[in-house]
Design a protein around this motif. Structure first.
Motif, PDB file in Angstrom:
ATOM      1  N   MET A   1     -48.623 -55.046 -33.390  1.00 28.78           N
ATOM      2  CA  MET A   1     -49.391 -56.288 -33.326  1.00 28.78           C
ATOM      3  C   MET A   1     -49.494 -56.707 -31.853  1.00 28.78           C
ATOM      4  N   PRO A   2     -50.657 -57.150 -31.427  1.00 31.18           N
ATOM      5  CA  PRO A   2     -50.850 -57.545 -30.025  1.00 31.18           C
ATOM      6  C   PRO A   2     -49.917 -58.678 -29.589  1.00 31.18           C
ATOM      7  N   ASP A   3     -49.588 -58.660 -28.306  1.00 27.67           N
ATOM      8  CA  ASP A   3     -48.794 -59.727 -27.698  1.00 27.67           C
ATOM      9  C   ASP A   3     -49.720 -60.869 -27.312  1.00 27.67           C
ATOM     10  N   LEU A   4     -49.218 -62.108 -27.415  1.00 27.00           N
ATOM     11  CA  LEU A   4     -49.962 -63.296 -27.020  1.00 27.00           C
ATOM     12  C   LEU A   4     -49.319 -63.915 -25.800  1.00 27.00           C
ATOM     13  N   HIS A   5     -50.139 -64.368 -24.874  1.00 30.37           N
ATOM     14  CA  HIS A   5     -49.625 -65.139 -23.745  1.00 30.37           C
ATOM     15  C   HIS A   5     -50.686 -66.132 -23.266  1.00 30.37           C
ATOM     16  N   ILE A   6     -50.208 -67.170 -22.589  1.00 32.43           N
ATOM     17  CA  ILE A   6     -51.103 -68.169 -22.009  1.00 32.43           C
ATOM     18  C   ILE A   6     -51.826 -67.532 -20.824  1.00 32.43           C
ATOM     19  N   VAL A   7     -53.112 -67.760 -20.767  1.00 27.78           N
ATOM     20  CA  VAL A   7     -53.955 -67.181 -19.721  1.00 27.78           C
ATOM     21  C   VAL A   7     -53.577 -67.755 -18.353  1.00 27.78           C
ATOM     22  N   SER A   8     -53.546 -66.864 -17.376  1.00 25.63           N
ATOM     23  CA  SER A   8     -53.388 -67.266 -15.975  1.00 25.63           C
ATOM     24  C   SER A   8     -54.631 -66.800 -15.218  1.00 25.63           C
ATOM     25  N   MET A   9     -54.733 -67.181 -13.973  1.00 28.81           N
ATOM     26  CA  MET A   9     -55.882 -66.774 -13.165  1.00 28.81           C
ATOM     27  C   MET A   9     -55.953 -65.250 -13.043  1.00 28.81           C
ATOM     28  N   ALA A  10     -54.816 -64.570 -13.103  1.00 35.00           N
ATOM     29  CA  ALA A  10     -54.805 -63.107 -13.042  1.00 35.00           C
ATOM     30  C   ALA A  10     -55.518 -62.483 -14.239  1.00 35.00           C
ATOM     31  N   ASP A  11     -55.644 -63.240 -15.327  1.00 37.47           N
ATOM     32  CA  ASP A  11     -56.323 -62.753 -16.527  1.00 37.47           C
ATOM     33  C   ASP A  11     -57.830 -62.968 -16.489  1.00 37.47           C
ATOM     34  N   ALA A  12     -58.354 -63.545 -15.429  1.00 37.41           N
ATOM     35  CA  ALA A  12     -59.783 -63.885 -15.367  1.00 37.41           C
ATOM     36  C   ALA A  12     -60.702 -62.708 -15.699  1.00 37.41           C
ATOM     37  N   PRO A  13     -60.446 -61.490 -15.208  1.00 34.29           N
ATOM     38  CA  PRO A  13     -61.338 -60.381 -15.591  1.00 34.29           C
ATOM     39  C   PRO A  13     -61.346 -60.121 -17.095  1.00 34.29           C
ATOM     40  N   ARG A  14     -60.189 -60.204 -17.733  1.00 38.51           N
ATOM     41  CA  ARG A  14     -60.114 -59.983 -19.187  1.00 38.51           C
ATOM     42  C   ARG A  14     -60.828 -61.111 -19.941  1.00 38.51           C
ATOM     43  N   VAL A  15     -60.658 -62.341 -19.460  1.00 41.67           N
ATOM     44  CA  VAL A  15     -61.330 -63.479 -20.089  1.00 41.67           C
ATOM     45  C   VAL A  15     -62.843 -63.294 -19.991  1.00 41.67           C
ATOM     46  N   ALA A  16     -63.320 -62.907 -18.821  1.00 39.00           N
ATOM     47  CA  ALA A  16     -64.761 -62.691 -18.633  1.00 39.00           C
ATOM     48  C   ALA A  16     -65.279 -61.601 -19.573  1.00 39.00           C
ATOM     49  N   GLU A  17     -64.529 -60.520 -19.724  1.00 38.84           N
ATOM     50  CA  GLU A  17     -64.947 -59.437 -20.621  1.00 38.84           C
ATOM     51  C   GLU A  17     -64.985 -59.908 -22.068  1.00 38.84           C
ATOM     52  N   ALA A  18     -63.967 -60.642 -22.491  1.00 36.00           N
ATOM     53  CA  ALA A  18     -63.917 -61.108 -23.886  1.00 36.00           C
ATOM     54  C   ALA A  18     -65.039 -62.096 -24.184  1.00 36.00           C
ATOM     55  N   VAL A  19     -65.274 -63.033 -23.273  1.00 36.64           N
ATOM     56  CA  VAL A  19     -66.340 -64.013 -23.503  1.00 36.64           C
ATOM     57  C   VAL A  19     -67.704 -63.326 -23.464  1.00 36.64           C
ATOM     58  N   ALA A  20     -67.879 -62.357 -22.579  1.00 36.03           N
ATOM     59  CA  ALA A  20     -69.147 -61.612 -22.553  1.00 36.03           C
ATOM     60  C   ALA A  20     -69.368 -60.883 -23.883  1.00 36.03           C
ATOM     61  N   ALA A  21     -68.316 -60.293 -24.436  1.00 35.69           N
ATOM     62  CA  ALA A  21     -68.430 -59.610 -25.729  1.00 35.69           C
ATOM     63  C   ALA A  21     -68.782 -60.604 -26.835  1.00 35.69           C
ATOM     64  N   LEU A  22     -68.139 -61.773 -26.818  1.00 36.62           N
ATOM     65  CA  LEU A  22     -68.436 -62.812 -27.809  1.00 36.62           C
ATOM     66  C   LEU A  22     -69.895 -63.250 -27.714  1.00 36.62           C
ATOM     67  N   LEU A  23     -70.337 -63.549 -26.506  1.00 41.72           N
ATOM     68  CA  LEU A  23     -71.710 -64.016 -26.322  1.00 41.72           C
ATOM     69  C   LEU A  23     -72.719 -62.944 -26.705  1.00 41.72           C
ATOM     70  N   GLN A  24     -72.403 -61.690 -26.465  1.00 39.65           N
ATOM     71  CA  GLN A  24     -73.292 -60.588 -26.858  1.00 39.65           C
ATOM     72  C   GLN A  24     -73.422 -60.526 -28.377  1.00 39.65           C
ATOM     73  N   GLU A  25     -72.318 -60.775 -29.082  1.00 38.63           N
ATOM     74  CA  GLU A  25     -72.384 -60.783 -30.550  1.00 38.63           C
ATOM     75  C   GLU A  25     -73.196 -61.965 -31.059  1.00 38.63           C
ATOM     76  N   LEU A  26     -73.016 -63.125 -30.443  1.00 38.37           N
ATOM     77  CA  LEU A  26     -73.721 -64.325 -30.881  1.00 38.37           C
ATOM     78  C   LEU A  26     -75.203 -64.265 -30.554  1.00 38.37           C
ATOM     79  N   ASP A  27     -75.548 -63.630 -29.424  1.00 36.83           N
ATOM     80  CA  ASP A  27     -76.949 -63.552 -29.013  1.00 36.83           C
ATOM     81  C   ASP A  27     -77.194 -62.213 -28.317  1.00 36.83           C
TER      82      ASP A  27
END
Length: 149
Positions: A1-27
């Motif tokens: 099962m995946p590990d969960l952690h609070i996002v830090s600025m170091a996670d910004a590339p992963r956040v950008a990728e995940a949100v881009a994937a979400l937005l691509q699915e929505l539109d």
């Protein structure tokens, strides 16, 4: 099962990728990419009112939920808003989103939130998403409107 952690600025590339994937699915006709979203991600992550929870596993980013601290009289004061929730397709319907919402509730309890709100996508197209939120204890309260500035 995946590990969960609070996002830090170091996670910004992963956040950008995940949100881009979400937005691509929505539109699918949209043209937002991790690269074009990155400046907004870094600006948003720098705000004290924004919190993210990132799920990671051996394949990389497994899921993301982004939250805003909000306040309104109708809500009884402080509340949280889920602005993005995305789970990698191969992990959907396996309990990860429920785990992430449990963490959201824990955060909300420590911050004195009275409720958590989320804008659900179109009912006809995203019936499974709406059903998921309802199983998690969310109730429909009506459509959300916007005015672009």
């Amino acid at each position: 099962m995946p590990d969960l952690h609070i996002v830090s600025m170091a996670d910004a590339p992963r956040v950008a990728e995940a949100v881009a994937a979400l937005l691509q699915e929505l539109d699918p006709t949209g043209h937002r990419t991790a690269t074009t979203l990155f400046p907004v991600v870094t600006e948003t992550l720098s705000l004290q009112s924004v919190t993210g929870i990132l799920a990671t596993d051996e394949k990389g980013t497994a899921g993301l939920v982004m939250l805003n601290d909000c306040a309104a009289i109708y809500a009884g004061g402080r509340f949280g808003e889920i602005t993005e929730l995305w789970i990698r397709p191969d992990l959907r319907s396996q309990g990860l989103a429920s785990r992430m919402l449990h963490k959201v509730r824990e955060i909300g309890a420590t911050r004195g939130w009275h409720r958590i709100e989320v804008g659900a996508p179109n009912r006809a197209t995203w019936a499974r998403t709406l059903a998921f939120y309802q199983r998690e204890g969310f109730a429909e309260v009506g459509p959300r409107l916007r005015c672009l500035l």
